[in-house]
Design a protein around this motif. Sequence first.
Motif, PDB file in Angstrom:
ATOM      1  N   HIS A 175      -4.210   8.871  -0.954  1.00 42.69           N
ATOM      2  CA  HIS A 175      -3.910   7.610  -0.146  1.00 42.69           C
ATOM      3  C   HIS A 175      -4.846   7.330   0.519  1.00 42.69           C
ATOM      4  O   HIS A 175      -5.612   6.072   0.692  1.00 42.69           O
ATOM      5  CB  HIS A 175      -2.467   7.649   0.523  1.00 42.69           C
ATOM      6  N   ALA A 176      -5.653   8.273   1.458  1.00 41.42           N
ATOM      7  CA  ALA A 176      -6.795   7.916   2.356  1.00 41.42           C
ATOM      8  C   ALA A 176      -7.896   7.471   1.605  1.00 41.42           C
ATOM      9  O   ALA A 176      -8.805   6.583   1.713  1.00 41.42           O
ATOM     10  CB  ALA A 176      -7.126   9.146   3.141  1.00 41.42           C
ATOM     11  N   GLN A 177      -8.153   8.320   0.274  1.00 41.19           N
ATOM     12  CA  GLN A 177      -9.215   7.727  -0.710  1.00 41.19           C
ATOM     13  C   GLN A 177      -9.125   6.346  -1.269  1.00 41.19           C
ATOM     14  O   GLN A 177      -9.928   5.615  -1.369  1.00 41.19           O
ATOM     15  CB  GLN A 177      -9.233   8.746  -1.942  1.00 41.19           C
ATOM     16  N   MET A 178      -7.688   5.832  -1.329  1.00 45.62           N
ATOM     17  CA  MET A 178      -7.548   4.418  -1.879  1.00 45.62           C
ATOM     18  C   MET A 178      -7.861   3.575  -0.682  1.00 45.62           C
ATOM     19  O   MET A 178      -8.543   2.549  -1.182  1.00 45.62           O
ATOM     20  CB  MET A 178      -5.848   4.423  -2.106  1.00 45.62           C
ATOM     21  N   LEU A 190       0.671  -1.153   0.032  1.00 43.38           N
ATOM     22  CA  LEU A 190       0.020   0.044   0.001  1.00 43.38           C
ATOM     23  C   LEU A 190       0.863   1.340  -0.116  1.00 43.38           C
ATOM     24  O   LEU A 190       0.383   2.594  -0.154  1.00 43.38           O
ATOM     25  CB  LEU A 190      -0.972  -0.103   1.302  1.00 43.38           C
ATOM     26  N   LEU A 191       2.181   1.292   0.185  1.00 37.31           N
ATOM     27  CA  LEU A 191       3.044   2.123   0.245  1.00 37.31           C
ATOM     28  C   LEU A 191       2.961   2.984   1.282  1.00 37.31           C
ATOM     29  O   LEU A 191       2.001   2.647   2.276  1.00 37.31           O
ATOM     30  CB  LEU A 191       3.033   3.034  -1.365  1.00 37.31           C
ATOM     31  N   THR A 192       3.696   4.175   1.582  1.00 37.21           N
ATOM     32  CA  THR A 192       3.325   4.968   2.939  1.00 37.21           C
ATOM     33  C   THR A 192       3.082   6.503   2.759  1.00 37.21           C
ATOM     34  O   THR A 192       3.014   7.068   3.587  1.00 37.21           O
ATOM     35  CB  THR A 192       5.022   4.978   3.368  1.00 37.21           C
ATOM     36  N   ASP A 193       2.627   6.801   1.336  1.00 37.05           N
ATOM     37  CA  ASP A 193       1.830   7.898   0.973  1.00 37.05           C
ATOM     38  C   ASP A 193       0.662   8.429   2.241  1.00 37.05           C
ATOM     39  O   ASP A 193      -0.050   7.423   2.512  1.00 37.05           O
ATOM     40  CB  ASP A 193       1.244   8.038  -0.219  1.00 37.05           C
ATOM     41  N   THR A 194       0.691   9.306   2.937  1.00 35.20           N
ATOM     42  CA  THR A 194      -0.361   9.810   3.958  1.00 35.20           C
ATOM     43  C   THR A 194      -1.308  10.760   3.216  1.00 35.20           C
ATOM     44  O   THR A 194      -2.177  11.368   3.958  1.00 35.20           O
ATOM     45  CB  THR A 194       0.378  10.134   5.117  1.00 35.20           C
ATOM     46  N   LYS A 229      -8.559   1.951 -11.269  1.00 38.18           N
ATOM     47  CA  LYS A 229      -7.373   2.018 -12.104  1.00 38.18           C
ATOM     48  C   LYS A 229      -6.217   2.909 -11.470  1.00 38.18           C
ATOM     49  O   LYS A 229      -5.016   2.129 -11.732  1.00 38.18           O
ATOM     50  CB  LYS A 229      -7.910   2.696 -13.497  1.00 38.18           C
ATOM     51  N   ARG A 230      -6.528   3.605 -10.898  1.00 37.12           N
ATOM     52  CA  ARG A 230      -5.492   4.671 -10.206  1.00 37.12           C
ATOM     53  C   ARG A 230      -4.763   3.760  -8.972  1.00 37.12           C
ATOM     54  O   ARG A 230      -3.578   4.031  -8.856  1.00 37.12           O
ATOM     55  CB  ARG A 230      -6.037   5.768  -9.623  1.00 37.12           C
ATOM     56  N   ILE A 231      -5.463   2.864  -8.500  1.00 37.16           N
ATOM     57  CA  ILE A 231      -4.952   2.142  -7.444  1.00 37.16           C
ATOM     58  C   ILE A 231      -3.930   1.083  -8.264  1.00 37.16           C
ATOM     59  O   ILE A 231      -2.641   0.733  -7.714  1.00 37.16           O
ATOM     60  CB  ILE A 231      -6.075   0.974  -6.467  1.00 37.16           C
TER      61      ILE A 231
END
Length: 400
Positions: free
Chosen positions: A331-334, A323-327, A367-369
């Motif tokens: 990222h929250a939407q993902m 899921l990577l570490t972007d906050t 698709k973005r995920i």
Amino acid sequence: MVISPQTAQSIVEETVKIINKNINFMDEQAQIIASIDPNRIGDFHEGAWTVLKTKEPLIIQEEDEFEGAKRGVNLPVELNDQIIGVIGITGKPEEVVQFGEVIKRMTEILLKEAYIEEQIELESRARESFIDEWIEGDWENDKLFAARGWIHKINVHLPRAAVVLEVKDFNDILYEKLKSYEADVKGELEFQRFRREILNVIQSHFPEQSQHVIIPSGSTRYTLLLSVNEHSSEMKQKEKIRYRLKKIQSAIKTSYKFETTAGIGQMYVDARSISHSVREAERALLHAKNRKQPLIFHDELGIESFAYDLSEETREAYIKKVLLTDTGIEHAQMLETLECFFEANGSITEAAEKLFIHKNTLQYRLKRIKEKTGYDPRVLSEAVMLYVAMTFYTINKGAD
């Protein structure tokens, strides 16, 4: 029974309320172990020694008549037909003798009550120690262990399922309450009393002579080893357990305003396997807390049935990998999109409704995920990777 100085002092303080005279309590060695006059504690009382030898009351007329003794009356104190100490009333003999027999009887009654409480406490500790061994599966001889169970009126050979019930926010509320005691021992007694009250609420939902076993386990938890009818269907077994637990949870909430959470392990017939059921119940409890559900059965868990056995660091490493570490907002939407998508079992229509978005918008997000993580939620083999990562994320978030 060996009288502790604490017990003797409490008796002295109770009896002095009846007569406004100094009262001393001497042990079997004629040593003063409790007194209204703290300066006399630890002194040898020759008058008490005489009472212990003669087993008769002793009136002391003069101050220097016996070593360490003052004027007054001294009487033997008996428990279970044995002299276990001496109670002394200081004062003019003609004034205190009239109170002697009353104080002696009152002392013996208080001692008997203390003795009964001590026996109950010892039996309770022995029982809890036995159950701890049972839960840990830590014993050598099966026959001896079963015999010990019978002493405590427990049949360890019955099929059972474990429940671990936790009182939510119990520690925080008690901490605030106990701070007011400023480290006074009364605070600990209040804490133990409260735990015992909740235990009584739980026990009240089971027949007195039943084979259900309930004990406190830690400051906020209670472990229940429920006797289960192995001839009933699994569905009926679960229905019965669920019904009883909901009644208990409702009673605790009504009486004490506390919410509770429960995890339920599977049924086992073998006595040694109860430890497995307890571990399962603990895992189910963790998941119920994370999901904010009142109770969960272990067999309702998916990946969670083993995920809690992994260290938090191992789970975190997997989360970062997938899921990577972007906050950021995206990222929250993902995370929100994945959660709803998996809850909808991969249904685009249902997930879009849950998210209050158009189906095309959801397709764009999926698709973005794929672009961001390298895993496509719409492809089963890749969705599994994302689902595991989301499960680990939920567990770690709940542990924070």
